[in-house]
Motif scaffolding. Structure first.
Motif, PDB file in Angstrom:
ATOM      1  N   GLY A 106      -5.530   2.336  11.149  1.00  0.00           N
ATOM      2  CA  GLY A 106      -3.930   3.877  11.355  1.00  0.00           C
ATOM      3  C   GLY A 106      -4.180   4.130  13.344  1.00  0.00           C
ATOM      4  N   ALA A 107      -5.418   3.821  14.307  1.00  0.00           N
ATOM      5  CA  ALA A 107      -5.253   3.842  15.015  1.00  0.00           C
ATOM      6  C   ALA A 107      -4.214   2.932  16.098  1.00  0.00           C
ATOM      7  CB  ALA A 107      -6.595   4.073  15.314  1.00  0.00           C
ATOM      8  N   GLU A 108      -3.863   3.149  16.959  1.00  0.00           N
ATOM      9  CA  GLU A 108      -3.044   2.307  18.227  1.00  0.00           C
ATOM     10  C   GLU A 108      -4.311   1.207  18.442  1.00  0.00           C
ATOM     11  OE1 GLU A 108      -0.343   2.376  19.355  1.00  0.00           O
ATOM     12  OE2 GLU A 108       0.032   3.791  17.959  1.00  0.00           O
ATOM     13  N   PRO A 109      -3.922  -0.361  18.395  1.00  0.00           N
ATOM     14  CA  PRO A 109      -5.084  -1.673  18.987  1.00  0.00           C
ATOM     15  C   PRO A 109      -5.344  -1.197  20.273  1.00  0.00           C
ATOM     16  CG  PRO A 109      -2.616  -1.613  17.609  1.00  0.00           C
ATOM     17  CD  PRO A 109      -2.514  -0.391  18.555  1.00  0.00           C
ATOM     18  N   GLU A 110      -6.713  -1.576  20.470  1.00  0.00           N
ATOM     19  CA  GLU A 110      -7.203  -1.822  21.869  1.00  0.00           C
ATOM     20  C   GLU A 110      -6.557  -2.412  22.830  1.00  0.00           C
ATOM     21  OE1 GLU A 110     -11.461  -0.263  21.375  1.00  0.00           O
ATOM     22  OE2 GLU A 110     -10.901  -2.041  20.035  1.00  0.00           O
ATOM     23  N   THR A 111      -6.480  -2.135  23.914  1.00  0.00           N
ATOM     24  CA  THR A 111      -6.386  -3.166  24.631  1.00  0.00           C
ATOM     25  C   THR A 111      -7.516  -4.280  24.730  1.00  0.00           C
ATOM     26  OG1 THR A 111      -7.177  -2.669  26.914  1.00  0.00           O
ATOM     27  CG2 THR A 111      -5.116  -1.429  26.700  1.00  0.00           C
ATOM     28  N   PRO A 112      -6.887  -5.586  25.192  1.00  0.00           N
ATOM     29  CA  PRO A 112      -7.729  -7.242  25.363  1.00  0.00           C
ATOM     30  C   PRO A 112      -8.732  -6.685  26.495  1.00  0.00           C
ATOM     31  CG  PRO A 112      -5.386  -7.600  25.362  1.00  0.00           C
ATOM     32  CD  PRO A 112      -5.109  -6.218  25.322  1.00  0.00           C
ATOM     33  N   GLU A 113      -8.646  -5.783  26.886  1.00  0.00           N
ATOM     34  CA  GLU A 113      -9.020  -5.067  28.656  1.00  0.00           C
ATOM     35  C   GLU A 113     -10.680  -4.505  28.177  1.00  0.00           C
ATOM     36  OE1 GLU A 113      -6.065  -5.324  28.126  1.00  0.00           O
ATOM     37  OE2 GLU A 113      -5.639  -6.475  30.193  1.00  0.00           O
ATOM     38  N   ALA A 114     -10.552  -3.989  27.127  1.00  0.00           N
ATOM     39  CA  ALA A 114     -11.255  -2.745  26.199  1.00  0.00           C
ATOM     40  C   ALA A 114     -11.869  -3.703  25.168  1.00  0.00           C
ATOM     41  CB  ALA A 114     -10.179  -1.835  25.559  1.00  0.00           C
ATOM     42  N   VAL A 115     -11.279  -4.832  24.624  1.00  0.00           N
ATOM     43  CA  VAL A 115     -12.351  -5.891  23.648  1.00  0.00           C
ATOM     44  C   VAL A 115     -13.323  -6.277  24.217  1.00  0.00           C
ATOM     45  CG1 VAL A 115     -11.960  -6.939  22.120  1.00  0.00           C
ATOM     46  CG2 VAL A 115     -10.234  -5.469  21.654  1.00  0.00           C
ATOM     47  N   ALA A 116     -12.440  -7.017  25.846  1.00  0.00           N
ATOM     48  CA  ALA A 116     -13.120  -7.485  25.583  1.00  0.00           C
ATOM     49  C   ALA A 116     -14.691  -7.231  27.032  1.00  0.00           C
ATOM     50  CB  ALA A 116     -12.953  -8.816  26.961  1.00  0.00           C
ATOM     51  N   SER A 117     -14.390  -5.953  26.810  1.00  0.00           N
ATOM     52  CA  SER A 117     -16.085  -5.255  27.827  1.00  0.00           C
ATOM     53  C   SER A 117     -16.268  -4.619  26.739  1.00  0.00           C
ATOM     54  CB  SER A 117     -14.822  -3.817  28.452  1.00  0.00           C
ATOM     55  OG  SER A 117     -15.907  -3.069  29.299  1.00  0.00           O
ATOM     56  N   ARG A 118     -15.623  -4.131  25.629  1.00  0.00           N
ATOM     57  CA  ARG A 118     -17.066  -3.939  24.440  1.00  0.00           C
ATOM     58  C   ARG A 118     -17.895  -4.882  23.666  1.00  0.00           C
ATOM     59  NH1 ARG A 118     -13.542  -2.271  21.453  1.00  0.00           N
ATOM     60  NH2 ARG A 118     -14.078  -4.150  19.755  1.00  0.00           N
ATOM     61  N   ARG A 119     -17.398  -5.884  23.882  1.00  0.00           N
ATOM     62  CA  ARG A 119     -18.409  -6.964  23.213  1.00  0.00           C
ATOM     63  C   ARG A 119     -18.848  -7.439  24.446  1.00  0.00           C
ATOM     64  NH1 ARG A 119     -13.142 -11.032  21.040  1.00  0.00           N
ATOM     65  NH2 ARG A 119     -12.606  -9.836  18.804  1.00  0.00           N
ATOM     66  N   ARG A 120     -18.618  -7.355  25.663  1.00  0.00           N
ATOM     67  CA  ARG A 120     -19.472  -8.036  26.466  1.00  0.00           C
ATOM     68  C   ARG A 120     -20.739  -6.510  26.505  1.00  0.00           C
ATOM     69  NH1 ARG A 120     -18.648 -11.087  31.182  1.00  0.00           N
ATOM     70  NH2 ARG A 120     -17.609 -12.331  29.770  1.00  0.00           N
ATOM     71  N   PHE A 121     -20.791  -5.678  26.544  1.00  0.00           N
ATOM     72  CA  PHE A 121     -21.217  -4.660  26.759  1.00  0.00           C
ATOM     73  C   PHE A 121     -22.523  -5.173  25.526  1.00  0.00           C
ATOM     74  CE2 PHE A 121     -23.207  -0.347  24.933  1.00  0.00           C
ATOM     75  CZ  PHE A 121     -23.609  -0.108  26.624  1.00  0.00           C
ATOM     76  N   LEU A 122     -21.927  -5.105  24.792  1.00  0.00           N
ATOM     77  CA  LEU A 122     -22.609  -5.220  23.545  1.00  0.00           C
ATOM     78  C   LEU A 122     -23.226  -7.019  23.145  1.00  0.00           C
ATOM     79  CD1 LEU A 122     -23.445  -5.085  20.466  1.00  0.00           C
ATOM     80  CD2 LEU A 122     -21.633  -5.469  19.178  1.00  0.00           C
ATOM     81  N   ALA A 123     -22.968  -7.355  23.743  1.00  0.00           N
ATOM     82  CA  ALA A 123     -23.588  -9.149  24.043  1.00  0.00           C
ATOM     83  C   ALA A 123     -24.696  -8.973  24.829  1.00  0.00           C
ATOM     84  CB  ALA A 123     -22.581  -9.890  24.021  1.00  0.00           C
ATOM     85  N   ARG A 124     -24.469  -7.977  26.326  1.00  0.00           N
ATOM     86  CA  ARG A 124     -25.570  -7.869  27.014  1.00  0.00           C
ATOM     87  C   ARG A 124     -26.947  -7.301  26.023  1.00  0.00           C
ATOM     88  NH1 ARG A 124     -22.354  -6.539  32.177  1.00  0.00           N
ATOM     89  NH2 ARG A 124     -21.645  -8.505  32.704  1.00  0.00           N
ATOM     90  N   GLY A 125     -26.114  -6.127  25.945  1.00  0.00           N
ATOM     91  CA  GLY A 125     -27.244  -5.182  24.961  1.00  0.00           C
ATOM     92  C   GLY A 125     -28.084  -6.231  24.177  1.00  0.00           C
ATOM     93  N   VAL A 126     -27.558  -6.590  23.249  1.00  0.00           N
ATOM     94  CA  VAL A 126     -28.196  -7.271  22.323  1.00  0.00           C
ATOM     95  C   VAL A 126     -29.502  -8.865  22.707  1.00  0.00           C
ATOM     96  CG1 VAL A 126     -28.184  -9.656  20.235  1.00  0.00           C
ATOM     97  CG2 VAL A 126     -26.776  -7.585  20.353  1.00  0.00           C
ATOM     98  N   ALA A 127     -28.222  -9.377  23.940  1.00  0.00           N
ATOM     99  CA  ALA A 127     -29.541 -10.315  24.647  1.00  0.00           C
ATOM    100  C   ALA A 127     -30.434  -9.086  26.060  1.00  0.00           C
ATOM    101  CB  ALA A 127     -28.728 -10.936  26.018  1.00  0.00           C
TER     102      ALA A 127
END
Length: 388
Positions: A106-127
């Motif tokens: 129900g919340a407002e959709p995230e911007t593509p930049e925010a989604v990409a940033s979050r995914r990159r942060f998680l990917a680096r953490g897992v790596a």
């Protein structure tokens, strides 16, 4: 020396795994630029080292192949734990994705930049986490693999053993895997420790070597210094059948070590028998339990040397009282131990198959990746006692 068939599919599988590693460790975790290019090149360079090490083990001498077996098998170990950690990371990503979807309903959709940033942060953490897990585990595993073998003392009650046989001591050494990683110094250390215990007999149920007599004879030579009141005995393992096994039998004979090839000898208080490893079927030298055990005196206990624990299924049909085996390395490291355990009744230690007792040593050496995780090397001293 022939290259076993399993080397080829395994080599292809590990090369393909590098594609997944590139995707998760480089493409998803690193921004475009020279560091990503450098990491891509590094993975491309390392990809053929595992197939190279597997092939070199069966085509080159330990000295000739050291330049590829050392980096190849160390990278092999790192690959295993990188892959396991990244798979765990995939599950973490899935859990976080579902949780975020539920929380943001129900919340407002995230911007593509925010989604990409979050995914990159998680990917680096897992790596980073996967790398830390792999390096730490392999580092620990290497210290275990190259450490001095533990001396495991065990008493086994043998049915039919006369009171005079109480206290008879068997030194059990298996899976030394002399080859690219372990050599003469390792064998000399084993001989010194075994001799210090003054056993009544020494038994070696296979996988002594990973190479030919011409390449490894000098490294194995210290076994000629083993001392036991009633001799030193050997039985063939699956690795002997990869490397001129007949020549090894002759060489060991020259060192004063008798190979029990589907045969039996009388020792004080019990018979000692040995059967060939089941892989001998492939070269016309199969195990023959009838020949080794069929005409024995049933009133005398019998101890059998058989490389693989699974051979106890056949041994128990012949009334074997105790089988001594190796082969499994106690699993050596996860998840390789899961594959090794298929069809084996016992992975390490004391167990039974029917009325036959079975002791499986973890062995002193290793094969493939130079690591042991949760399975330290072992020399076993077995003291026999009469069954009560």
């Amino acid at each position: 020396m022939e290259i076993p068939f399993w080397v080829w599919p395994q080599s292809v599988a590990w090369v393909l795994v590098h594609g997944y590693l590139w995707w998760r460790l480089v493409r998803c975790a690193m921004p475009p630029g020279r560091w990503r290019k450098a990491a891509t090149i590094a993975l491309a360079v390392m990809a053929p080292t595992v197939p190279g090490a597997l092939i070199a083990m069966h085509t080159l001498s330990p000295t000739e192949g050291a330049w590829i077996t050392w980096p190849g098998f160390i990278w092999y170990g790192l690959l295993v734990y990188l892959l396991l950690a990244l798979v765990a990371g995939e599950l973490l990503r899935l859990v976080l994705f579902v949780a975020r979807k539920i929380r943001r309903r129900g919340a407002e959709p995230e911007t593509p930049e925010a989604v990409a940033s979050r995914r990159r942060f998680l990917a680096r953490g897992v790596a980073i986490g996967a790398g830390a897990v792999a390096v730490t585990t392999v580092g620990y595993g290497m210290t275990q693999a190259f450490s001095s073998a533990r001396l495991e003392r065990i008493t086994i009650r043998l049915r039919g053993l006369a009171d005079a046989g109480e206290g008879f001591r068997i030194a059990l050494v298996a899976d030394t895997h002399v080859g690219p990683f372990l050599g003469r110094g390792n064998i000399s250390g084993i001989v010194e420790r075994v001799n210090a215990e003054k056993p009544d007999v020494v038994v070696i149920p296979g996988d002594l070597i990973d190479g030919t007599v011409a390449d490894l004879g000098p490294a194995v030579a210290p076994l000629g210094d083993l001392r036991a009141r009633h001799g030193v005995y050997f039985s063939l393992g699956n690795h002997e059948y990869l490397f001129d096994f007949d020549n090894w039998v002759e060489y060991l004979r020259d060192l004063g070590i008798r190979t029990l090839r589907n045969e039996r000898v009388e020792l004080p208080h019990f018979d000692l028998a040995g059967v060939n490893d089941s892989s001998g079927d492939n070269v016309g030298d199969p195990p023959d339990y009838e020949r080794a055990l069929g005409d024995r005196d049933p009133d005398r206990p019998v101890v059998l040397l058989a490389h693989q624990p699974a051979q106890a299924y056949e041994a128990q049909k012949y009334g074997v009282d105790l089988q001594l085996s190796g082969h499994t390395h106690g699993g050596q490291f996860f998840p390789a131990g899961l594959l090794t355990s298929i069809g084996q009744p016992v992975m390490a230690g004391h167990g039974t198959v029917g009325d036959t007792q079975l002791y499986v040593t973890r062995g002193t050496g290793f094969w493939g990746p130079a690591i042991r995780v949760g399975s330290p090397p072992e020399i076993t001293l077995i003291t026999l006692a009469a069954a009560r």
